[in-house]
Scaffold this active site. Structure first.
Site, PDB file in Angstrom:
ATOM      1  N   SER A   7       3.083 -35.790   3.155  1.00 38.91           N
ATOM      2  CA  SER A   7       3.632 -34.431   3.138  1.00 38.91           C
ATOM      3  C   SER A   7       4.102 -34.056   4.533  1.00 38.91           C
ATOM      4  CB  SER A   7       2.561 -33.441   2.688  1.00 38.91           C
ATOM      5  OG  SER A   7       3.008 -32.122   2.977  1.00 38.91           O
ATOM      6  N   HIS A  30       7.028 -36.285   0.505  1.00 42.81           N
ATOM      7  CA  HIS A  30       6.647 -35.048  -0.192  1.00 42.81           C
ATOM      8  C   HIS A  30       7.084 -33.846   0.650  1.00 42.81           C
ATOM      9  CE1 HIS A  30       4.158 -32.807  -3.109  1.00 42.81           C
ATOM     10  NE2 HIS A  30       3.758 -32.068  -2.084  1.00 42.81           N
ATOM     11  N   ASP A  32       7.183 -29.803   0.880  1.00 41.02           N
ATOM     12  CA  ASP A  32       6.534 -28.593   0.371  1.00 41.02           C
ATOM     13  C   ASP A  32       7.385 -27.361   0.653  1.00 41.02           C
ATOM     14  OD1 ASP A  32       3.983 -29.446  -0.771  1.00 41.02           O
ATOM     15  OD2 ASP A  32       3.514 -30.126   1.263  1.00 41.02           O
ATOM     16  N   HIS A  63       8.236 -30.325  -3.874  1.00 40.92           N
ATOM     17  CA  HIS A  63       7.203 -29.508  -4.535  1.00 40.92           C
ATOM     18  C   HIS A  63       7.558 -28.035  -4.318  1.00 40.92           C
ATOM     19  CE1 HIS A  63       2.580 -28.453  -4.473  1.00 40.92           C
ATOM     20  NE2 HIS A  63       3.206 -27.891  -5.491  1.00 40.92           N
ATOM     21  N   MET A  65       6.810 -24.459  -4.495  1.00 36.33           N
ATOM     22  CA  MET A  65       5.787 -23.416  -4.626  1.00 36.33           C
ATOM     23  C   MET A  65       6.490 -22.072  -4.475  1.00 36.33           C
ATOM     24  SD  MET A  65       2.826 -25.412  -2.535  1.00 36.33           S
ATOM     25  CE  MET A  65       4.044 -26.493  -1.793  1.00 36.33           C
ATOM     26  N   MET A 136      -2.968 -29.984  -8.405  1.00 36.29           N
ATOM     27  CA  MET A 136      -3.396 -29.518  -7.077  1.00 36.29           C
ATOM     28  C   MET A 136      -4.911 -29.650  -6.946  1.00 36.29           C
ATOM     29  SD  MET A 136      -0.647 -28.603  -5.480  1.00 36.29           S
ATOM     30  CE  MET A 136      -1.543 -28.106  -4.003  1.00 36.29           C
ATOM     31  N   ASP A 174      -2.470 -33.620  -5.083  1.00 37.12           N
ATOM     32  CA  ASP A 174      -2.006 -33.022  -3.830  1.00 37.12           C
ATOM     33  C   ASP A 174      -3.062 -32.064  -3.286  1.00 37.12           C
ATOM     34  OD1 ASP A 174      -0.526 -31.889  -1.783  1.00 37.12           O
ATOM     35  OD2 ASP A 174       0.960 -30.931  -3.092  1.00 37.12           O
TER      36      ASP A 174
HETATM   37  C1  DX5 Z   1      -0.430 -27.575  -0.045  1.00 33.48           C
HETATM   38  C2  DX5 Z   1       0.676 -28.588  -0.117  1.00 33.48           C
HETATM   39  C3  DX5 Z   1       0.242 -29.961   0.216  1.00 33.48           C
HETATM   40  C4  DX5 Z   1      -0.280 -30.135   1.616  1.00 33.48           C
HETATM   41  C5  DX5 Z   1      -1.287 -31.236   1.589  1.00 33.48           C
HETATM   42  O1  DX5 Z   1      -0.031 -26.385  -0.644  1.00 33.48           O
HETATM   43  O2  DX5 Z   1       1.229 -28.608  -1.424  1.00 33.48           O
HETATM   44  O3  DX5 Z   1       1.266 -30.900  -0.059  1.00 33.48           O
HETATM   45  O4  DX5 Z   1       0.707 -30.453   2.550  1.00 33.48           O
HETATM   46  O5  DX5 Z   1      -1.880 -31.318   2.843  1.00 33.48           O
HETATM   47  P1  DX5 Z   1      -3.250 -32.088   3.069  1.00 33.48           P
HETATM   48  O6  DX5 Z   1      -3.038 -33.513   2.648  1.00 33.48           O
HETATM   49  O7  DX5 Z   1      -3.478 -31.942   4.534  1.00 33.48           O
HETATM   50  O8  DX5 Z   1      -4.292 -31.395   2.232  1.00 33.48           O
HETATM   51 ZN    ZN Z   2       2.614 -30.286  -1.992  1.00 35.28          ZN
END
Ligand code: DX5
Ligand code: ZN
Length: 216
Positions: A7, A30, A32, A63, A65, A136, A174
């Site tokens: 990510s 990935h 975000d 992804h 959000m 998640m 994730d």
């Molecule tokens: C959180 C994101 C993740 C995040 C994961 O809302 O969707 O993709 O970057 O980070 P780590 O691996 O550090 O938990």
């Molecule tokens: Zn993510």
């Protein structure tokens, strides 16, 4: 085969091209996207995905959000995303179905994402057309949070649904994936592991990616 999706939320955004090249041995990149409404954080949008597309051939796993993602899927597809994940909590079911239809029309792969509160069965209306389900294992919004162990059950239930209705569908996890938690999520049925801090925080990034991939 286990796939690793670093990510870029944990990358240095002022040196994004450099930090993307550091994870080129991974399977997916990935990305975000956060809108400050569906989640409390704001990250990046369409123009950044367009620029990322120009500097890497990696598979872009985007992804979303964001609230009402149907408004944006075409723009992210045109910007160069290879797969888009929309959250089931982000709109009414008819609008989620519409977002998936647009993805199909645009030729990008289709995924739905589940917040920790959402039950595995919520994927049932869509499962036959999905390329991936994203579970998640933290509350979405920030990198570096603690892995939620109770989500292992959701991963198991989603894996059972996938095996029954669409075995080709991938299962991505994730949040808080690291050397300790990766074997747990793989055992529960995940085959794509997102990792932000565990990859970008490692002294040897290619070794960290290889270690996560070879958890079993
Ligand atoms: C959180 C994101 C993740 C995040 C994961 O809302 O969707 O993709 O970057 O980070 P780590 O691996 O550090 O938990
Ligand atoms: Zn993510």
């Amino acid at each position: 085969m286990i796939k690793i999706a670093p990510s870029i939320l944990s990358a240095d955004f002022a040196n994004l091209e450099r930090d993307i090249k550091k994870v080129s041995s991974a399977d997916y990149l990935h990305v975000d996207v956060m809108d400050g409404a569906f989640v409390p954080n704001i990250t990046i949008g369409v123009p950044v995905v367009k620029s990322i597309r120009k500097c890497t051939d990696m598979f872009l796993d985007v992804h979303l959000m964001v609230e009402k993602p149907v408004r944006y899927v075409e723009a992210f597809a045109r910007a160069g995303a290879d797969m888009l994940s929309v959250h089931l909590e982000a709109d009414h079911p008819t609008r989620i179905a519409e977002a998936l239809k647009i993805m199909g029309d645009c030729g990008v792969k289709k995924a739905v994402a589940l917040r920790p509160i959402t039950k595995a069965e919520a994927v049932l209306p869509y499962i036959d057309q999905l390329d991936m389900v994203l579970v998640m294992t933290v509350e979405p919004g920030f990198g570096g949070q603690a892995f939620m162990e109770d989500q292992l059950e959701t991963i198991r239930l989603v894996r059972a649904i996938i095996e029954k209705y669409n075995p080709a569908c991938e299962l991505e996890v994730d949040g808080g994936v690291a050397p300790r938690t990766a074997p747990l999520v793989v055992e529960a049925g995940a085959n794509v592991l997102v990792a932000g801090s565990a990859v970008y925080g490692a002294a040897d990034i290619p070794a960290a990616i290889a270690a996560l991939r070879n958890v079993r």
